[in-house]
Design an enzyme around this catalytic site. Structure first.
Site, PDB file in Angstrom:
ATOM      1  N   LYS A  16      85.955 114.645  17.562  1.00  0.00           N
ATOM      2  CA  LYS A  16      84.735 114.306  18.299  1.00  0.00           C
ATOM      3  C   LYS A  16      85.028 114.075  19.788  1.00  0.00           C
ATOM      4  CE  LYS A  16      81.917 114.743  14.834  1.00  0.00           C
ATOM      5  NZ  LYS A  16      82.389 114.444  13.547  1.00  0.00           N
TER       6      LYS A  16
HETATM    7  C1  PLP Z   1      81.588 114.302  12.184  1.00  0.00           C
HETATM    8  C2  PLP Z   1      80.205 114.203  11.702  1.00  0.00           C
HETATM    9  C3  PLP Z   1      79.799 113.221  10.777  1.00  0.00           C
HETATM   10  C4  PLP Z   1      80.753 112.336  10.037  1.00  0.00           C
HETATM   11  O1  PLP Z   1      81.562 111.541  10.773  1.00  0.00           O
HETATM   12  P1  PLP Z   1      82.957 111.054  10.138  1.00  0.00           P
HETATM   13  O2  PLP Z   1      83.387 110.021  11.118  1.00  0.00           O
HETATM   14  O3  PLP Z   1      83.865 112.226  10.098  1.00  0.00           O
HETATM   15  O4  PLP Z   1      82.689 110.477   8.805  1.00  0.00           O
HETATM   16  C5  PLP Z   1      78.462 113.136  10.441  1.00  0.00           C
HETATM   17  N1  PLP Z   1      77.567 113.977  10.956  1.00  0.00           N
HETATM   18  C6  PLP Z   1      77.902 114.939  11.830  1.00  0.00           C
HETATM   19  C7  PLP Z   1      76.835 115.824  12.370  1.00  0.00           C
HETATM   20  C8  PLP Z   1      79.241 115.102  12.212  1.00  0.00           C
HETATM   21  O5  PLP Z   1      79.563 116.098  13.044  1.00  0.00           O
END
Ligand code: PLP
Length: 382
Positions: A190
């Site tokens: 992210k």
């Molecule tokens: C990465 C992501 C998540 C989940 O986040 P995690 O921290 O990996 O559990 C949820 N929704 C979207 C759209 C994502 O890209």
């Protein structure tokens, strides 16, 4: 062989060690501690929310939000279809049923038209959803005014899945602050990362108190260990929150870097007929987490899949756009509302869309390697 280029690798700021060292020096190795409190406060202040709860993942944040909204077995939850599976998995954790809503072309996010239709049918059937999960894909905010107006009309709360859109804004208001709850992720790919982690935000301070309670095994106030309801072990550790604090300090730089990457790709490739970049809705600012574009095979003479293959051969990690959840075997049989009758925008984006390497630490040289590879393939076939 060229060095492997990743889609969106972590990008450290250099200050992480300072906060981790503090945690080690003061022996705050247990989950929770001063870094967690500070990270929550700093993030809440940054986006202008009253309160934030640091968690082990974005998925955990969505799960807690559903749980706090009383979503249970037999309930339905509306959810964007064009997203990562983590947006909808927690619906299943609660034994509830997802109903998927298509994208519209201007943001690639939830179509207000399809949402309206889903609500009308649900109201007719006498069973409204308990919540609507709206995703801001690749950093771009959904059409929040329209979506809020529909959901408010039916008095159904929104969970804004802003896992990909930290640092973005819609009409000047930060992403993640539009629903009853906002959700962020700090997974390794992210825009900022704690290696793994998430945040649940809301203006409802009392409800977030309950979130903290649920996230720490629902421990009742008693000298012994007493529990009256199901709890989870969902809190972020004090060490990881230290990484998050250092990352948050450079969020703005990261957004600028990703937007710059987008503008470079755009400059190099947008003139090619049949190549269309993901739009940015007027009055919104996308963090451009991933630079994405679609390939119109009729115009380019080459499919997105062949382009992806060529990039892979050059050791460049690029990916198709998310596979819509209503097409996933996991959700077989789930209800789905397309943008228009016989016009499924998400399916079209899936078959034509490509995400390019977009890390904030991507060098100009690396970016040009991607551009050259794409141009080479396109020219051969054009
Ligand atoms: C990465 C992501 C998540 C989940 O986040 P995690 O921290 O990996 O559990 C949820 N929704 C979207 C759209 C994502 O890209």
């Amino acid at each position: 062989m060229n060095k492997k280029m990743h889609l969106s690798p972590p990008h450290l700021s250099g200050n992480e060690l300072k906060y981790i060292q503090e945690a080690l020096d003061t022996n705050w190795i247990a989950p929770l501690g001063p870094n967690v409190d500070a990270f929550e406060n700093e993030l809440a202040r940054y986006i202008g929310a009253n309160e934030a709860v640091a968690l082990s993942s974005g998925t955990a944040a969505i799960h807690l939000a559903l749980s706090l909204l009383g979503v249970n077995k037999g309930d339905t939850v509306f959810c964007s279809t064009l997203t990562f599976v983590a947006s909808a998995n927690p619906i299943l954790y609660q034994g509830a049923e997802p109903v998927f809503v298509d994208s519209e072309p201007e943001t690639w996010n939830m179509s207000p038209e399809a949402l309206e239709k889903a609500f009308k049918e649900a109201a007719l059937a006498g069973k409204l959803p308990k919540a609507v999960i709206v995703v801001n894909l690749y950093g771009q905010s959904a059409k929040m005014d329209e979506i809020l107006s529909i959901c408010n009309g039916y008095d159904v709360p929104i969970i804004e899945d802003a896992a990909e859109s930290l640092g973005s804004s819609y009409k000047g208001k930060p992403s993640g602050t539009f629903g009853k709850f906002g959700v962020f992720s700090f997974n390794g790919n992210k825009i900022i990362t704690t290696s793994g982690g998430g945040m649940l935000v809301s203006d409802d301070v009392d409800t977030l108190k309950k979130a903290r309670f649920l996230a720490t095994q629902s421990r009742d106030p008693a000298p012994h260990y007493q529990h009256s309801e199901i709890g989870f072990n969902y809190r972020m550790s004090n060490i990881l929150a230290g990484i998050g604090r250092a990352q948050l300090e450079v969020l703005e730089e990261r957004v600028n870097a990703r937007r710059f990457t987008f503008s470079q790709y755009y400059e190099e490739l947008s003139y090619i007929s049949g190549i269309h970049f993901m739009p940015e809705l007027e009055n919104t600012m996308s963090n451009r987490w991933l630079t994405t574009l679609t390939v119109d095979e009729k115009e380019t003479g080459i499919s997105s899949n062949v382009l992806l293959q060529s990039l892979a051969e050059e050791n460049i990690e690029a990916r198709p756009v998310w596979k819509p959840l209503h097409l996933q075997p996991l959700f077989e049989g789930a209800k789905y509302y397309p943008h228009k009758d016989h016009h499924s925008v998400s399916e079209q984006l899936f078959t034509t869309g490509i995400c390019l390497p977009s890390g904030s630490n991507l060098s100009e040289e690396e970016l040009m390697r991607v551009v050259d590879c794409l141009k080479h393939e396109l020219k051969l076939k054009v």
